[in-house]
Design a protein around this motif. Structure first.
Motif, PDB file in Angstrom:
ATOM      1  N   LEU A  79      -6.744   1.127   9.021  1.00 27.07           N
ATOM      2  CA  LEU A  79      -6.011  -0.135   9.115  1.00 27.07           C
ATOM      3  C   LEU A  79      -5.307  -0.464   7.799  1.00 27.07           C
ATOM      4  CD1 LEU A  79      -8.611  -2.131  11.213  1.00 27.07           C
ATOM      5  CD2 LEU A  79      -6.418  -1.191  12.008  1.00 27.07           C
ATOM      6  N   LYS A  80      -5.971  -0.207   6.691  1.00 26.01           N
ATOM      7  CA  LYS A  80      -5.366  -0.482   5.390  1.00 26.01           C
ATOM      8  C   LYS A  80      -4.102   0.351   5.193  1.00 26.01           C
ATOM      9  CE  LYS A  80      -6.278  -0.976   0.525  1.00 26.01           C
ATOM     10  NZ  LYS A  80      -7.208  -0.957  -0.563  1.00 26.01           N
ATOM     11  N   LEU A 134      -2.121   1.296   7.499  1.00 27.38           N
ATOM     12  CA  LEU A 134      -1.108   0.905   8.483  1.00 27.38           C
ATOM     13  C   LEU A 134      -0.494  -0.473   8.235  1.00 27.38           C
ATOM     14  CD1 LEU A 134      -2.893   2.191  11.709  1.00 27.38           C
ATOM     15  CD2 LEU A 134      -0.787   3.109  10.713  1.00 27.38           C
ATOM     16  N   THR A 135      -1.152  -1.321   7.480  1.00 26.42           N
ATOM     17  CA  THR A 135      -0.645  -2.688   7.298  1.00 26.42           C
ATOM     18  C   THR A 135       0.449  -2.746   6.241  1.00 26.42           C
ATOM     19  OG1 THR A 135      -1.241  -5.008   6.971  1.00 26.42           O
ATOM     20  CG2 THR A 135      -2.372  -3.408   5.576  1.00 26.42           C
ATOM     21  N   CYS A 136       1.345  -3.699   6.413  1.00 29.29           N
ATOM     22  CA  CYS A 136       2.355  -3.961   5.385  1.00 29.29           C
ATOM     23  C   CYS A 136       1.995  -5.210   4.575  1.00 29.29           C
ATOM     24  CB  CYS A 136       3.744  -4.112   6.002  1.00 29.29           C
ATOM     25  SG  CYS A 136       3.969  -5.619   6.945  1.00 29.29           S
ATOM     26  N   LEU A 137       0.924  -5.903   4.970  1.00 29.89           N
ATOM     27  CA  LEU A 137       0.510  -7.110   4.259  1.00 29.89           C
ATOM     28  C   LEU A 137      -0.240  -6.744   2.986  1.00 29.89           C
ATOM     29  CD1 LEU A 137      -0.663  -9.364   7.223  1.00 29.89           C
ATOM     30  CD2 LEU A 137       1.619  -9.158   6.199  1.00 29.89           C
ATOM     31  N   LYS A 138      -0.127  -7.617   2.010  1.00 28.13           N
ATOM     32  CA  LYS A 138      -0.730  -7.377   0.701  1.00 28.13           C
ATOM     33  C   LYS A 138      -2.056  -8.127   0.567  1.00 28.13           C
ATOM     34  CE  LYS A 138       2.945  -5.165  -0.601  1.00 28.13           C
ATOM     35  NZ  LYS A 138       3.042  -3.900   0.038  1.00 28.13           N
ATOM     36  N   GLU A 139      -3.003  -7.461  -0.073  1.00 25.40           N
ATOM     37  CA  GLU A 139      -4.257  -8.119  -0.407  1.00 25.40           C
ATOM     38  C   GLU A 139      -4.054  -8.950  -1.672  1.00 25.40           C
ATOM     39  OE1 GLU A 139      -8.218  -6.051   0.450  1.00 25.40           O
ATOM     40  OE2 GLU A 139      -6.874  -4.413  -0.170  1.00 25.40           O
ATOM     41  N   LEU A 140      -4.854  -9.989  -1.818  1.00 19.79           N
ATOM     42  CA  LEU A 140      -4.815 -10.817  -3.016  1.00 19.79           C
ATOM     43  C   LEU A 140      -5.985 -10.449  -3.909  1.00 19.79           C
ATOM     44  CD1 LEU A 140      -4.089 -14.257  -1.335  1.00 19.79           C
ATOM     45  CD2 LEU A 140      -2.437 -12.704  -2.384  1.00 19.79           C
ATOM     46  N   LYS A 141      -5.763 -10.508  -5.211  1.00 19.31           N
ATOM     47  CA  LYS A 141      -6.845 -10.210  -6.149  1.00 19.31           C
ATOM     48  C   LYS A 141      -7.762 -11.408  -6.336  1.00 19.31           C
ATOM     49  CE  LYS A 141      -4.446  -6.676  -8.708  1.00 19.31           C
ATOM     50  NZ  LYS A 141      -4.252  -6.072 -10.003  1.00 19.31           N
ATOM     51  N   ASP A 142      -7.188 -12.600  -6.284  1.00 16.25           N
ATOM     52  CA  ASP A 142      -7.946 -13.818  -6.538  1.00 16.25           C
ATOM     53  C   ASP A 142      -7.787 -14.784  -5.374  1.00 16.25           C
ATOM     54  OD1 ASP A 142      -8.705 -13.054  -9.233  1.00 16.25           O
ATOM     55  OD2 ASP A 142      -6.612 -13.418  -9.780  1.00 16.25           O
TER      56      ASP A 142
END
Length: 155
Positions: free
Chosen positions: A84-85, A87-95
């Protein structure tokens, strides 16, 4: 046994690829929304906590619908975090952002998904899969409503 539903194997692969990307985006948006629900603070804690609760529950329900659409086409669903990671275009946040930034981030993520859905609807229609086009059209309406609700808090 593979599905024999009037869509050739190549087009089914295209549609499943699109649905897999959508599943990954929806999963990451669910995960982010749920995290914001857990971590929201500030003057608007109560209404945002409740809003995020409603939104992550809705997203969670959609995950099963997307996965079942993939299975109805006779293919397996990407079901690991790494799949899934990738395949996604969304970004994770660090904080963990502040409450108003949470709203902005979620609205932007929904809008990203909406733009992708517009393209994907055209692509699955061209692949001859009107069922998936109809499914994605219904989903776009849900994301548009959610994005509007989020943006309304930012005015």
């Amino acid at each position: 046994m593979k599905a024999n539903i009037g869509i050739n194997k190549s087009n089914i692969s295209k549609v499943v690829s699109i649905l897999s990307n959508y599943l990954a985006d929806s999963y990451f948006l669910y995960f982010k929304t749920h995290g914001f629900h857990w971590n929201v603070t500030g003057m608007f804690f109560q209404p945002l906590h409740k809003l995020f609760d409603e939104q992550y529950n809705s997203l969670f329900s959609s995950l099963d619908e997307i996965a079942e659409r993939i299975r109805s086409l006779g293919e397996y669903v990407p079901a690991t975090y790494n799949q899934l990671k990738d395949l996604t275009c969304l970004k994770e946040l660090k904080d963990i952002p502040k409450d108003m930034e949470m709203l902005k981030v979620l609205a932007e993520d929904h809008e990203t998904i909406i733009r992708n859905l517009r393209t994907w609807i055209d692509e699955v229609t061209a692949a001859g899969d009107v069922g998936t086009a109809d499914f994605l059209t219904a989903r776009i309406e849900e994301h548009e409503k959610t994005a509007w609700m989020l943006r309304s808090h930012l005015v």
